[in-house]
Design a protein around this motif. Structure first.
Motif, PDB file in Angstrom:
ATOM      1  N   PRO A 299       0.671  -1.156   0.072  1.00  0.00           N
ATOM      2  CA  PRO A 299      -0.015   0.034   0.199  1.00  0.00           C
ATOM      3  C   PRO A 299       0.689   1.360   0.260  1.00  0.00           C
ATOM      4  O   PRO A 299       1.947   1.257   0.658  1.00  0.00           O
ATOM      5  CB  PRO A 299      -0.792  -0.202   1.150  1.00  0.00           C
ATOM      6  CG  PRO A 299      -0.620  -1.428   1.821  1.00  0.00           C
ATOM      7  CD  PRO A 299       0.585  -1.980   1.148  1.00  0.00           C
ATOM      8  N   PHE A 300       0.318   2.266  -0.664  1.00  0.00           N
ATOM      9  CA  PHE A 300       1.113   3.516  -0.952  1.00  0.00           C
ATOM     10  C   PHE A 300       1.431   4.123   0.596  1.00  0.00           C
ATOM     11  O   PHE A 300       2.642   4.616   1.051  1.00  0.00           O
ATOM     12  CB  PHE A 300       0.603   4.710  -1.691  1.00  0.00           C
ATOM     13  CG  PHE A 300       0.513   4.255  -3.196  1.00  0.00           C
ATOM     14  CD1 PHE A 300       1.666   4.503  -3.626  1.00  0.00           C
ATOM     15  CD2 PHE A 300      -0.487   3.736  -3.527  1.00  0.00           C
ATOM     16  CE1 PHE A 300       1.702   4.276  -5.108  1.00  0.00           C
ATOM     17  CE2 PHE A 300      -0.565   3.795  -5.205  1.00  0.00           C
ATOM     18  CZ  PHE A 300       0.770   3.906  -5.918  1.00  0.00           C
TER      19      PHE A 300
ATOM     20  N   VAL B 168       9.771   1.241   3.594  1.00  0.00           N
ATOM     21  CA  VAL B 168      10.690   0.223   2.862  1.00  0.00           C
ATOM     22  C   VAL B 168      12.136   1.087   2.849  1.00  0.00           C
ATOM     23  O   VAL B 168      12.077   2.277   2.584  1.00  0.00           O
ATOM     24  CB  VAL B 168      10.114   0.325   1.437  1.00  0.00           C
ATOM     25  CG1 VAL B 168      11.122  -0.406   0.686  1.00  0.00           C
ATOM     26  CG2 VAL B 168       8.592  -0.207   1.618  1.00  0.00           C
ATOM     27  N   GLY B 169      13.018   0.500   3.246  1.00  0.00           N
ATOM     28  CA  GLY B 169      14.385   0.747   3.165  1.00  0.00           C
ATOM     29  C   GLY B 169      14.653   0.976   1.631  1.00  0.00           C
ATOM     30  O   GLY B 169      14.325   0.305   0.789  1.00  0.00           O
ATOM     31  N   ARG B 170      15.405   2.007   1.449  1.00  0.00           N
ATOM     32  CA  ARG B 170      16.079   2.474   0.316  1.00  0.00           C
ATOM     33  C   ARG B 170      16.921   1.620  -0.566  1.00  0.00           C
ATOM     34  O   ARG B 170      18.125   1.270   0.170  1.00  0.00           O
ATOM     35  CB  ARG B 170      16.242   4.049   0.091  1.00  0.00           C
ATOM     36  CG  ARG B 170      16.778   4.460  -1.088  1.00  0.00           C
ATOM     37  CD  ARG B 170      17.286   5.963  -0.883  1.00  0.00           C
ATOM     38  NE  ARG B 170      17.387   6.652  -2.397  1.00  0.00           N
ATOM     39  CZ  ARG B 170      18.602   6.667  -2.827  1.00  0.00           C
ATOM     40  NH1 ARG B 170      19.634   5.653  -2.350  1.00  0.00           N
ATOM     41  NH2 ARG B 170      18.898   7.211  -4.213  1.00  0.00           N
TER      42      ARG B 170
ATOM     43  N   ALA C 145       7.297   3.649  -5.420  1.00  0.00           N
ATOM     44  CA  ALA C 145       6.194   3.062  -4.776  1.00  0.00           C
ATOM     45  C   ALA C 145       5.150   2.458  -5.734  1.00  0.00           C
ATOM     46  O   ALA C 145       4.459   1.679  -5.392  1.00  0.00           O
ATOM     47  CB  ALA C 145       5.556   4.520  -4.023  1.00  0.00           C
ATOM     48  N   GLU C 146       5.024   3.280  -7.049  1.00  0.00           N
ATOM     49  CA  GLU C 146       3.758   2.501  -7.789  1.00  0.00           C
ATOM     50  C   GLU C 146       4.094   1.239  -8.270  1.00  0.00           C
ATOM     51  O   GLU C 146       3.566   0.578  -8.639  1.00  0.00           O
ATOM     52  CB  GLU C 146       3.715   3.601  -9.008  1.00  0.00           C
ATOM     53  CG  GLU C 146       4.957   3.774  -9.723  1.00  0.00           C
ATOM     54  CD  GLU C 146       5.878   5.093  -9.515  1.00  0.00           C
ATOM     55  OE1 GLU C 146       6.629   5.486 -10.238  1.00  0.00           O
ATOM     56  OE2 GLU C 146       5.890   5.263  -8.286  1.00  0.00           O
TER      57      GLU C 146
END
Length: 431
Positions: free
Chosen positions: A232-233, A239-241, A295-296
């Motif tokens: 989900p957005f 979330v770790g980069r 994210a998308e």
């Protein structure tokens, strides 16, 4: 002469801008948090040492979790979710786990089998008639989940738009012909495994859900598993980069040439014995690692390689399976009969024609051996791991924001911690 002086000045300036700041950059402090149960303290100590001696990468972060006999005994994390932003890895930080997602997807399929809604030995086409095109009418569910269907890539490129359209995706998958005669060999369905599994699940599930939605409603929410197939957005901030070796598959393998498994794969690529691997990536437009920072892209359901979760969530899921299919509170996920098939019905390791090395796979899980006993689970690109040892009722989850060159279960960050965990268990059990 004036031009040469100007060019030299530009070069010196460029070098100064790029490299001199490094000389004054202080190493980031090592941040380690978490807990261990009595008897498992050496695992935390080794985790600290891994950060200190360079086994763990300083510009990344990671987490490691272990369940033993249904209880969480190791839950540790450290480093940075984003070192550029100085964002430390937190208790709820998640990571993209790539192909470890396949082990989660396989568990969803097993749940349908346990409920009598899916049969490993029936044909896929008996649930999904359109699948029978191009000579696929005799492919069984077992063949598909064991990477024996000959479908490591599709006839058309899977784009982001197709991945987000279940009907369009279903058509592309159904129309694609096998690359080899189904059932005669196994070859890693790198980026198609989860896509086919999800379409099959949609037909077998009475509610016709996608695999990601099925997982959320039937496993993640009821059992408290912190994991998403389709993030989900509103959860993306956790979330770790992704960092590290994300320049491409070949470049990543070459960086890991010190490891025998990586050398075998590169050799197979040179000899042309795993040509399906390159085509597999060519036919999936989102295979570039940079996409998994978006994210998308993570919001799309990609049950082959797009799962996102915590090490704790992965270890908890596999811990339930290792504990006979139920929690210590008696909540049952799978029957012992179905779980016994994962290792009990697996074949001996043989040449994987996609990857070019000897592997053992069964019903969606990779089968490995550690500490003299067999495990089932799945590694993920960059060093991610989810594993279950039903003999010792032990499970492992490892995730990291740093994508290493080791994605076949051969990452020393995980292997050293797993070894230390087994040593602790041996001490506890008096062996």
């Amino acid at each position: 002469m004036a031009f040469m002086k100007s060019a030299l000045l530009v070069c010196i300036t460029a070098v100064a801008v790029l490299y001199l700041p490094i000389l004054w950059t202080k190493p980031l402090p090592v941040l380690i948090s978490g807990t261990t149960a009595p008897g498992f303290e050496p695992v935390l100590q080794l985790y600290r040492e891994n950060f200190a001696n360079g086994v763990e990468y300083p510009i990344g972060g990671s987490a490691f979790s272990v369940y033993y006999k249904g209880s969480k005994v190791v839950d540790i994390w450290g480093g940075y979710a984003d070192s550029e932003a100085l964002r430390p890895w937190m208790e709820n930080t998640m990571a993209v786990v790539f192909s470890t997602t396949k082990g989660v997807a396989a568990t969803c399929m097993a749940l349908l089998v346990d409920r009598g809604q899916l049969d490993y030995d029936r044909t896929v086409a008996s649930y999904w008639p359109e699948f029978a095109q191009e000579g696929k009418e005799n492919i069984t569910v077992r063949m598909l989940l064991s990477h024996e269907a000959g479908l490591p890539y599709t006839s058309k490129v899977i784009t982001q738009e197709i991945l987000g359209d279940q009907e369009a995706l279903s058509q592309v998958l159904a129309e694609s012909p096998p690359v080899w005669e189904p059932g005669t060999a196994h070859g890693y369905h790198t980026l198609t495994f989860g896509l086919y599994a999800s379409q099959l699940l949609r037909r077998a599930d009475p509610k016709h859900r996608t695999l990601g939605k099925f997982f959320k409603e039937e496993i993640a929410e009821p059992f408290g598993i912190d994991f998403f197939i389709g993030t989900p957005f509103e959860s993306f901030y956790r979330v770790g980069r992704l960092t590290g070796d994300i320049s491409g598959v070949v470049a990543t393998l070459l960086k890991g040439m010190g490891d025998p498994l990586n050398r075998e794969i590169v050799y197979a690529m040179i000899m042309g014995t795993n040509k399906d691997l390159a085509t597999s990536f060519e036919r999936f437009s989102l295979n570039a690692m940079e996409n998994y920072r978006r994210a998308e892209v993570l919001a799309l359901e990609n049950p082959s390689a797009g799962g996102v979760g915590t090490a704790r969530g992965i270890a908890k899921l596999f811990g339930i399976l290792a504990n006979g299919g139920q929690t210590i509170g008696g909540q049952r996920l799978l029957s012992e009969d179905v779980i016994s098939k994962f290792i009990g019905e697996s074949k001996a390791p043989s040449l994987d024609r996609t990857v070019g090395i000897q592997t053992a796979v069964n019903l969606g899980y990779t089968i490995t051996k550690s500490d003299g006993v067999e495990q089932f689970g799945h590694p993920g690109s960059g060093g991610m791991q989810g594993r279950a040892d039903p003999q010792r009722k032990l499970s492992f989850g490892y995730v990291s924001s740093y994508h290493s060159p080791f994605g076949l279960g051969n990452d020393q960050r995980f292997l050293t911690l797993q070894k230390a965990t087994y040593e602790c268990v041996q001490q506890i059990e008096g062996q």
